[in-house]
Scaffold this motif. Structure first.
Motif, PDB file in Angstrom:
ATOM      1  N   VAL A  11       0.849  -1.194   0.000  1.00 50.09           N
ATOM      2  CA  VAL A  11       0.000   0.000   0.000  1.00 50.09           C
ATOM      3  C   VAL A  11       0.882   1.240   0.000  1.00 50.09           C
ATOM      4  O   VAL A  11       1.520   1.568   1.008  1.00 50.09           O
ATOM      5  CB  VAL A  11      -0.933   0.024   1.229  1.00 50.09           C
ATOM      6  CG1 VAL A  11      -1.819   1.267   1.191  1.00 50.09           C
ATOM      7  CG2 VAL A  11      -1.772  -1.242   1.285  1.00 50.09           C
ATOM      8  N   LEU A  12       0.946   1.943  -1.133  1.00 49.13           N
ATOM      9  CA  LEU A  12       1.746   3.165  -1.226  1.00 49.13           C
ATOM     10  C   LEU A  12       0.880   4.343  -0.774  1.00 49.13           C
ATOM     11  O   LEU A  12       0.401   5.142  -1.575  1.00 49.13           O
ATOM     12  CB  LEU A  12       2.247   3.366  -2.658  1.00 49.13           C
ATOM     13  CG  LEU A  12       3.255   2.325  -3.157  1.00 49.13           C
ATOM     14  CD1 LEU A  12       3.622   2.594  -4.609  1.00 49.13           C
ATOM     15  CD2 LEU A  12       4.507   2.328  -2.291  1.00 49.13           C
ATOM     16  N   ASP A  13       0.699   4.434   0.529  1.00 46.34           N
ATOM     17  CA  ASP A  13      -0.132   5.480   1.110  1.00 46.34           C
ATOM     18  C   ASP A  13       0.597   6.819   1.080  1.00 46.34           C
ATOM     19  O   ASP A  13       1.792   6.899   1.402  1.00 46.34           O
ATOM     20  CB  ASP A  13      -0.485   5.119   2.554  1.00 46.34           C
ATOM     21  CG  ASP A  13      -1.442   6.117   3.170  1.00 46.34           C
ATOM     22  OD1 ASP A  13      -0.986   6.994   3.922  1.00 46.34           O
ATOM     23  OD2 ASP A  13      -2.649   6.023   2.877  1.00 46.34           O
ATOM     24  N   VAL A  14      -0.116   7.870   0.704  1.00 45.36           N
ATOM     25  CA  VAL A  14       0.481   9.200   0.596  1.00 45.36           C
ATOM     26  C   VAL A  14       1.025   9.660   1.944  1.00 45.36           C
ATOM     27  O   VAL A  14       2.090  10.282   2.022  1.00 45.36           O
ATOM     28  CB  VAL A  14      -0.556  10.225   0.072  1.00 45.36           C
ATOM     29  CG1 VAL A  14       0.033  11.641   0.088  1.00 45.36           C
ATOM     30  CG2 VAL A  14      -0.992   9.859  -1.343  1.00 45.36           C
ATOM     31  N   GLY A  15       0.302   9.336   3.020  1.00 39.79           N
ATOM     32  CA  GLY A  15       0.746   9.734   4.346  1.00 39.79           C
ATOM     33  C   GLY A  15       2.083   9.128   4.711  1.00 39.79           C
ATOM     34  O   GLY A  15       2.941   9.798   5.305  1.00 39.79           O
ATOM     35  N   ASP A  16       2.305   7.859   4.352  1.00 34.73           N
ATOM     36  CA  ASP A  16       3.574   7.207   4.653  1.00 34.73           C
ATOM     37  C   ASP A  16       4.707   7.779   3.805  1.00 34.73           C
ATOM     38  O   ASP A  16       5.820   7.985   4.299  1.00 34.73           O
ATOM     39  CB  ASP A  16       3.458   5.701   4.404  1.00 34.73           C
ATOM     40  CG  ASP A  16       2.441   5.053   5.329  1.00 34.73           C
ATOM     41  OD1 ASP A  16       2.430   5.381   6.526  1.00 34.73           O
ATOM     42  OD2 ASP A  16       1.638   4.224   4.845  1.00 34.73           O
ATOM     43  N   LEU A  17       4.424   8.042   2.534  1.00 33.78           N
ATOM     44  CA  LEU A  17       5.436   8.650   1.670  1.00 33.78           C
ATOM     45  C   LEU A  17       5.797  10.042   2.176  1.00 33.78           C
ATOM     46  O   LEU A  17       6.983  10.414   2.229  1.00 33.78           O
ATOM     47  CB  LEU A  17       4.917   8.734   0.229  1.00 33.78           C
ATOM     48  CG  LEU A  17       4.551   7.405  -0.446  1.00 33.78           C
ATOM     49  CD1 LEU A  17       3.996   7.656  -1.846  1.00 33.78           C
ATOM     50  CD2 LEU A  17       5.769   6.485  -0.539  1.00 33.78           C
ATOM     51  N   LEU A  18       4.774  10.800   2.557  1.00 32.92           N
ATOM     52  CA  LEU A  18       5.002  12.152   3.071  1.00 32.92           C
ATOM     53  C   LEU A  18       5.817  12.113   4.356  1.00 32.92           C
ATOM     54  O   LEU A  18       6.669  12.971   4.595  1.00 32.92           O
ATOM     55  CB  LEU A  18       3.663  12.849   3.308  1.00 32.92           C
ATOM     56  CG  LEU A  18       3.711  14.321   3.747  1.00 32.92           C
ATOM     57  CD1 LEU A  18       4.396  15.168   2.686  1.00 32.92           C
ATOM     58  CD2 LEU A  18       2.301  14.841   4.011  1.00 32.92           C
ATOM     59  N   TYR A  19       5.563  11.112   5.191  1.00 33.75           N
ATOM     60  CA  TYR A  19       6.300  10.977   6.452  1.00 33.75           C
ATOM     61  C   TYR A  19       7.798  10.855   6.192  1.00 33.75           C
ATOM     62  O   TYR A  19       8.612  11.575   6.796  1.00 33.75           O
ATOM     63  CB  TYR A  19       5.814   9.758   7.222  1.00 33.75           C
ATOM     64  CG  TYR A  19       6.748   9.328   8.338  1.00 33.75           C
ATOM     65  CD1 TYR A  19       6.748   9.998   9.557  1.00 33.75           C
ATOM     66  CD2 TYR A  19       7.647   8.275   8.151  1.00 33.75           C
ATOM     67  CE1 TYR A  19       7.617   9.614  10.580  1.00 33.75           C
ATOM     68  CE2 TYR A  19       8.511   7.892   9.169  1.00 33.75           C
ATOM     69  CZ  TYR A  19       8.491   8.565  10.373  1.00 33.75           C
ATOM     70  OH  TYR A  19       9.362   8.193  11.374  1.00 33.75           O
ATOM     71  N   PHE A  20       8.179   9.943   5.306  1.00 36.05           N
ATOM     72  CA  PHE A  20       9.607   9.715   5.069  1.00 36.05           C
ATOM     73  C   PHE A  20      10.268  10.921   4.418  1.00 36.05           C
ATOM     74  O   PHE A  20      11.389  11.297   4.797  1.00 36.05           O
ATOM     75  CB  PHE A  20       9.809   8.459   4.217  1.00 36.05           C
ATOM     76  CG  PHE A  20       9.656   7.176   4.980  1.00 36.05           C
ATOM     77  CD1 PHE A  20      10.553   6.834   5.973  1.00 36.05           C
ATOM     78  CD2 PHE A  20       8.600   6.312   4.718  1.00 36.05           C
ATOM     79  CE1 PHE A  20      10.406   5.651   6.702  1.00 36.05           C
ATOM     80  CE2 PHE A  20       8.452   5.132   5.430  1.00 36.05           C
ATOM     81  CZ  PHE A  20       9.353   4.803   6.421  1.00 36.05           C
ATOM     82  N   PHE A  21       9.594  11.538   3.451  1.00 33.78           N
ATOM     83  CA  PHE A  21      10.192  12.713   2.814  1.00 33.78           C
ATOM     84  C   PHE A  21      10.275  13.889   3.794  1.00 33.78           C
ATOM     85  O   PHE A  21      11.255  14.646   3.790  1.00 33.78           O
ATOM     86  CB  PHE A  21       9.394  13.102   1.567  1.00 33.78           C
ATOM     87  CG  PHE A  21       9.671  12.227   0.376  1.00 33.78           C
ATOM     88  CD1 PHE A  21      10.931  12.194  -0.210  1.00 33.78           C
ATOM     89  CD2 PHE A  21       8.672  11.422  -0.156  1.00 33.78           C
ATOM     90  CE1 PHE A  21      11.196  11.382  -1.299  1.00 33.78           C
ATOM     91  CE2 PHE A  21       8.920  10.593  -1.243  1.00 33.78           C
ATOM     92  CZ  PHE A  21      10.194  10.579  -1.822  1.00 33.78           C
ATOM     93  N   SER A  22       9.268  14.048   4.641  1.00 36.03           N
ATOM     94  CA  SER A  22       9.297  15.114   5.644  1.00 36.03           C
ATOM     95  C   SER A  22      10.405  14.868   6.656  1.00 36.03           C
ATOM     96  O   SER A  22      11.093  15.799   7.090  1.00 36.03           O
ATOM     97  CB  SER A  22       7.947  15.204   6.365  1.00 36.03           C
ATOM     98  OG  SER A  22       6.906  15.519   5.465  1.00 36.03           O
TER      99      SER A  22
END
Length: 246
Positions: free
Chosen positions: A215-226
């Motif tokens: 599941v490529l969830d936007v929240g998880d992607l945003l977490y790592f980039f943030s």
């Protein structure tokens, strides 16, 4: 990517392969990944063709191996005195910072991608969901970037590589452990629910577990980039402060 950043990237990336250290690191990483996947993870006993054991142990491998990569990035420059020369060149601190970080991230990603024989083996033995595996690899790369960003900040903090290594492990350990049941159960008796949820949200494991399920969830992607942006910003502040102090 600016020309200055590209120059730093090429310099740093090539330096990894200028000594046997990079090859030793890759061999050790690949051996440990195979051992944890097929033996410690009970791959054959599970009777299921997937890479769950492989990705289950990746955060713990990264916890110790990635600080070993990042510890030299700035600590070595400070110890040798070349940081003053580097920062007098016509490039900004952020160019140098991102160039070094991206070189380390690219090197780590190559080491991760070299585990593809494990992926091939799983496909040979069964019929895994390759979409889930691909998403898990993306998640592992992002998690590696998170560990690296913390390591970069710790390397900028000191000229001693051993201290940078220990500090990076300590902070990475905190971000890894915060989502485990042992921590959350300890907080459950006295802390409010919103605080427990907040602590769990800081954990690499919480966000990586979702990605490792495909599941490529936007929240998880945003977490790592943030997270990467935050720690690289802190590294920038540290380098600026050290430069002003002379």
């Amino acid at each position: 990517m600016t020309s200055a950043m590209r120059s730093i990237f090429r310099r740093e990336f090539s330096s990894y392969f200028a000594t046997p250290v990079a090859y030793v690191f890759i061999v050790i990483y690949l051996m440990l990944s195979g051992i944890f996947t097929f033996y410690v993870g009970g791959f054959y006993e599970r009777g299921q063709a997937d890479l769950s054991p492989f990705f289950t142990y990746q955060p713990w491998l990264f916890l110790f191996l990635i600080p070993a990569i990042s510890m030299r990035l700035w600590a070595e420059e400070r110890k040798s005195g070349t940081i003053e020369l580097l920062l007098t060149l016509p490039l900004g601190v952020m160019d140098a910072l991102l160039g070094k970080f991206l070189a380390a991230w690219a090197f780590t990603s190559i080491a991760l991608l070299l585990t593809f024989p494990i992926w091939i083996t799983v496909n040979y033995l069964g019929d895994p969901d390759n979409g889930v595996i691909a998403a898990s690899y993306i998640g592992a790369m992002l998690m590696a970037g998170g560990y690296l960003s913390i390591g970069v900040a710790m390397s900028a903090l000191t000229r001693n590589q051993v201290i940078a290594f220990v500090l990076a492990i300590a902070f990475c350990f905190i971000f890894t452990m915060s989502g485990l049941p042992i921590i959350l159960n300890f907080l459950d008796g006295w802390a409010p629910d919103w605080f427990i949820t907040l602590i769990a949200s800081f954990s690499f494991l919480t966000h990586f577990s979702t990605l490792s399920k495909g599941v490529l969830d936007v929240g998880d992607l945003l977490y790592f980039f943030s997270l990467m942006a935050l720690w690289l910003f802190l590294a920038h502040v540290i380098i600026d402060a050290k430069r002003e102090d002379g």
